[in-house]
Design a protein around this motif. Sequence first.
Motif, PDB file in Angstrom:
ATOM      1  N   GLY A  26      50.028 -95.816  47.606  1.00 54.52           N
ATOM      2  CA  GLY A  26      50.400 -95.262  48.906  1.00 54.52           C
ATOM      3  C   GLY A  26      49.748 -93.904  49.143  1.00 54.52           C
ATOM      4  N   PHE A  27      49.101 -93.749  50.308  1.00 54.70           N
ATOM      5  CA  PHE A  27      48.424 -92.503  50.645  1.00 54.70           C
ATOM      6  C   PHE A  27      48.929 -91.915  51.961  1.00 54.70           C
ATOM      7  N   GLY A  28      49.442 -92.766  52.847  1.00 57.64           N
ATOM      8  CA  GLY A  28      49.902 -92.308  54.149  1.00 57.64           C
ATOM      9  C   GLY A  28      51.266 -91.659  54.077  1.00 57.64           C
ATOM     10  N   PRO A  29      51.707 -91.008  55.165  1.00 56.80           N
ATOM     11  CA  PRO A  29      52.992 -90.303  55.158  1.00 56.80           C
ATOM     12  C   PRO A  29      54.192 -91.215  54.965  1.00 56.80           C
ATOM     13  N   GLU A  32      51.730 -95.690  53.311  1.00 58.04           N
ATOM     14  CA  GLU A  32      50.738 -96.704  53.680  1.00 58.04           C
ATOM     15  C   GLU A  32      49.558 -96.715  52.705  1.00 58.04           C
ATOM     16  N   THR A  33      49.064 -97.902  52.406  1.00 56.15           N
ATOM     17  CA  THR A  33      47.825 -98.033  51.641  1.00 56.15           C
ATOM     18  C   THR A  33      46.651 -97.739  52.571  1.00 56.15           C
ATOM     19  N   ILE A  34      45.492 -97.453  51.976  1.00 57.80           N
ATOM     20  CA  ILE A  34      44.297 -97.233  52.794  1.00 57.80           C
ATOM     21  C   ILE A  34      43.984 -98.489  53.609  1.00 57.80           C
ATOM     22  N   LEU A  35      44.162 -99.667  52.998  1.00 59.32           N
ATOM     23  CA  LEU A  35      43.865-100.920  53.687  1.00 59.32           C
ATOM     24  C   LEU A  35      44.654-101.075  54.978  1.00 59.32           C
ATOM     25  N   GLU A  36      45.883-100.587  55.000  1.00 64.81           N
ATOM     26  CA  GLU A  36      46.694-100.739  56.215  1.00 64.81           C
ATOM     27  C   GLU A  36      46.073-100.016  57.406  1.00 64.81           C
ATOM     28  N   TYR A  37      45.392 -98.914  57.148  1.00 62.98           N
ATOM     29  CA  TYR A  37      44.714 -98.205  58.239  1.00 62.98           C
ATOM     30  C   TYR A  37      43.546 -99.036  58.780  1.00 62.98           C
ATOM     31  N   SER A  38      42.833 -99.710  57.888  1.00 62.45           N
ATOM     32  CA  SER A  38      41.737-100.568  58.327  1.00 62.45           C
ATOM     33  C   SER A  38      42.258-101.713  59.185  1.00 62.45           C
ATOM     34  N   ILE A  39      43.358-102.327  58.761  1.00 57.55           N
ATOM     35  CA  ILE A  39      43.917-103.440  59.541  1.00 57.55           C
ATOM     36  C   ILE A  39      44.436-102.933  60.879  1.00 57.55           C
ATOM     37  N   THR A 269      33.785 -91.137  60.096  1.00 55.71           N
ATOM     38  CA  THR A 269      34.787 -90.668  59.135  1.00 55.71           C
ATOM     39  C   THR A 269      34.909 -91.665  57.992  1.00 55.71           C
ATOM     40  N   TRP A 270      34.751 -91.188  56.774  1.00 52.86           N
ATOM     41  CA  TRP A 270      34.972 -92.044  55.607  1.00 52.86           C
ATOM     42  C   TRP A 270      35.640 -91.208  54.523  1.00 52.86           C
ATOM     43  N   PHE A 271      36.563 -91.826  53.812  1.00 47.91           N
ATOM     44  CA  PHE A 271      37.013 -91.268  52.544  1.00 47.91           C
ATOM     45  C   PHE A 271      37.557 -92.392  51.677  1.00 47.91           C
ATOM     46  N   GLY A 272      37.534 -92.144  50.391  1.00 45.84           N
ATOM     47  CA  GLY A 272      38.000 -93.144  49.442  1.00 45.84           C
ATOM     48  C   GLY A 272      38.359 -92.478  48.134  1.00 45.84           C
ATOM     49  N   VAL A 273      38.844 -93.288  47.212  1.00 51.38           N
ATOM     50  CA  VAL A 273      39.297 -92.752  45.931  1.00 51.38           C
ATOM     51  C   VAL A 273      38.393 -93.280  44.825  1.00 51.38           C
ATOM     52  N   THR A 274      37.349 -92.522  44.547  1.00 49.79           N
ATOM     53  CA  THR A 274      36.472 -92.863  43.428  1.00 49.79           C
ATOM     54  C   THR A 274      37.064 -92.338  42.123  1.00 49.79           C
ATOM     55  N   TYR A 275      37.637 -91.137  42.193  1.00 49.29           N
ATOM     56  CA  TYR A 275      38.240 -90.490  41.034  1.00 49.29           C
ATOM     57  C   TYR A 275      39.706 -90.170  41.336  1.00 49.29           C
ATOM     58  N   THR A 276      40.513 -90.065  40.279  1.00 50.17           N
ATOM     59  CA  THR A 276      41.923 -89.726  40.458  1.00 50.17           C
ATOM     60  C   THR A 276      42.079 -88.425  41.247  1.00 50.17           C
ATOM     61  N   GLU A 277      41.159 -87.489  41.005  1.00 46.71           N
ATOM     62  CA  GLU A 277      41.235 -86.180  41.671  1.00 46.71           C
ATOM     63  C   GLU A 277      41.005 -86.282  43.181  1.00 46.71           C
ATOM     64  N   VAL A 282      42.537 -87.486  50.022  1.00 50.04           N
ATOM     65  CA  VAL A 282      42.801 -88.610  50.924  1.00 50.04           C
ATOM     66  C   VAL A 282      44.159 -88.437  51.608  1.00 50.04           C
ATOM     67  N   ILE A 283      45.170 -88.053  50.844  1.00 49.05           N
ATOM     68  CA  ILE A 283      46.502 -87.839  51.417  1.00 49.05           C
ATOM     69  C   ILE A 283      46.450 -86.764  52.505  1.00 49.05           C
ATOM     70  N   ASP A 284      45.733 -85.684  52.231  1.00 45.53           N
ATOM     71  CA  ASP A 284      45.624 -84.596  53.197  1.00 45.53           C
ATOM     72  C   ASP A 284      44.836 -85.030  54.433  1.00 45.53           C
ATOM     73  N   SER A 285      43.768 -85.793  54.227  1.00 45.06           N
ATOM     74  CA  SER A 285      42.950 -86.259  55.353  1.00 45.06           C
ATOM     75  C   SER A 285      43.755 -87.170  56.270  1.00 45.06           C
ATOM     76  N   LEU A 286      44.550 -88.057  55.700  1.00 48.87           N
ATOM     77  CA  LEU A 286      45.377 -88.950  56.513  1.00 48.87           C
ATOM     78  C   LEU A 286      46.457 -88.171  57.256  1.00 48.87           C
ATOM     79  N   LYS A 287      47.049 -87.193  56.583  1.00 50.49           N
ATOM     80  CA  LYS A 287      48.073 -86.377  57.250  1.00 50.49           C
ATOM     81  C   LYS A 287      47.492 -85.677  58.472  1.00 50.49           C
ATOM     82  N   LYS A 288      46.278 -85.162  58.343  1.00 45.91           N
ATOM     83  CA  LYS A 288      45.638 -84.479  59.465  1.00 45.91           C
ATOM     84  C   LYS A 288      45.383 -85.438  60.630  1.00 45.91           C
ATOM     85  N   LEU A 289      45.020 -86.684  60.329  1.00 48.05           N
ATOM     86  CA  LEU A 289      44.794 -87.677  61.381  1.00 48.05           C
ATOM     87  C   LEU A 289      46.103 -88.027  62.081  1.00 48.05           C
ATOM     88  N   HIS A 290      47.183 -88.154  61.312  1.00 43.15           N
ATOM     89  CA  HIS A 290      48.498 -88.386  61.910  1.00 43.15           C
ATOM     90  C   HIS A 290      48.911 -87.193  62.777  1.00 43.15           C
TER      91      HIS A 290
END
Length: 301
Positions: A26-29, A32-39, A269-277, A282-290
């Motif tokens: 879960g990354f959204g507030p 939500e998973t990242i996939l849910e934003y794509s759908i 706009t693109w972001f993803g999780v290549t590394y745990t860090e 990603v969480i912050d980027s989604l919060k800003k979009l919301h």
Amino acid sequence: MNQKPTLLVLAAGMGSRYGGNKQIDGFGPSGETILEYSIFDAIRAGFGKVVLIVRQEILEEAKDLFLPKLEGKIEVDWVIQSLDSFVPAELKQAERKKPFGTAHAVLCAKDAINEPFAVINADDFYGKEAFDAIGKFLTTEVKSDLHAMVGYAIQNVLSENGTVSRGVCETNEKGHLIGMVERTSIAREGEKIVSKGEDEVLVITENTPVSMNFWGFHQDVFADIEKMWNEFLPANLENLKSEFYIPTVANNLIKADEAAFDILEGGKTWFGVTYTEDKPVVIDSLKKLHDAGEYPADLWK
């Protein structure tokens, strides 16, 4: 052409939800998973169906996660990718552990899709503009010999936490893709973006388009993919780690002059999780979009 396109999601890499797998994390507030934003973006871009490619062992888990949220919002179908899919008995690799790759995953959906379709990764955020661009292409421009990919400027798809792999594109004066090279060790070094290979160090200009695996296809491509797959299998019988990739399909079609690929400019706009860090970013980027009103507080309420 007014047929609604389909979204094909490469999600066979999803694992146990308790294992911290990034595709169902879960990354959204509201978790939500990242996939849910794509759908969500695909629905508002006019897509009529989503097909998720998963492994058999995670099918029920994936249904439990996504179906309650998507019911009544978009048609959902499921496809299984296994090591036996589209593999004749005489060509089975008994010792193989590694999946056959993205183009094989697409081929597994052959019987589930009869209309133009987009292909995405489950764990990349692509942005509303990208879905709008590919949705328009798939409803007004796609042909059996004209496909597309959404291009992203290399400067916008790097990680601050290490190197990344990207399909670096070569284009002609019409903006068509004429070739793609997968470069596996790209990072920013000072003011430059550098790709380091075994024998070379290549400087890549900031706005060079790269593929983030967001493709738009006419449904006739399944026949082309199956033909290439039937050539790939016997040629790689002894290679248990060989993979059959979408860029290979694109390069082969272009080289044989059997199809062209538009590079669409929706990759803002693109972001993803290549590394745990990368997760906090990603969480912050989604919060800003919301917060900016790009998405409702809860995607599905």
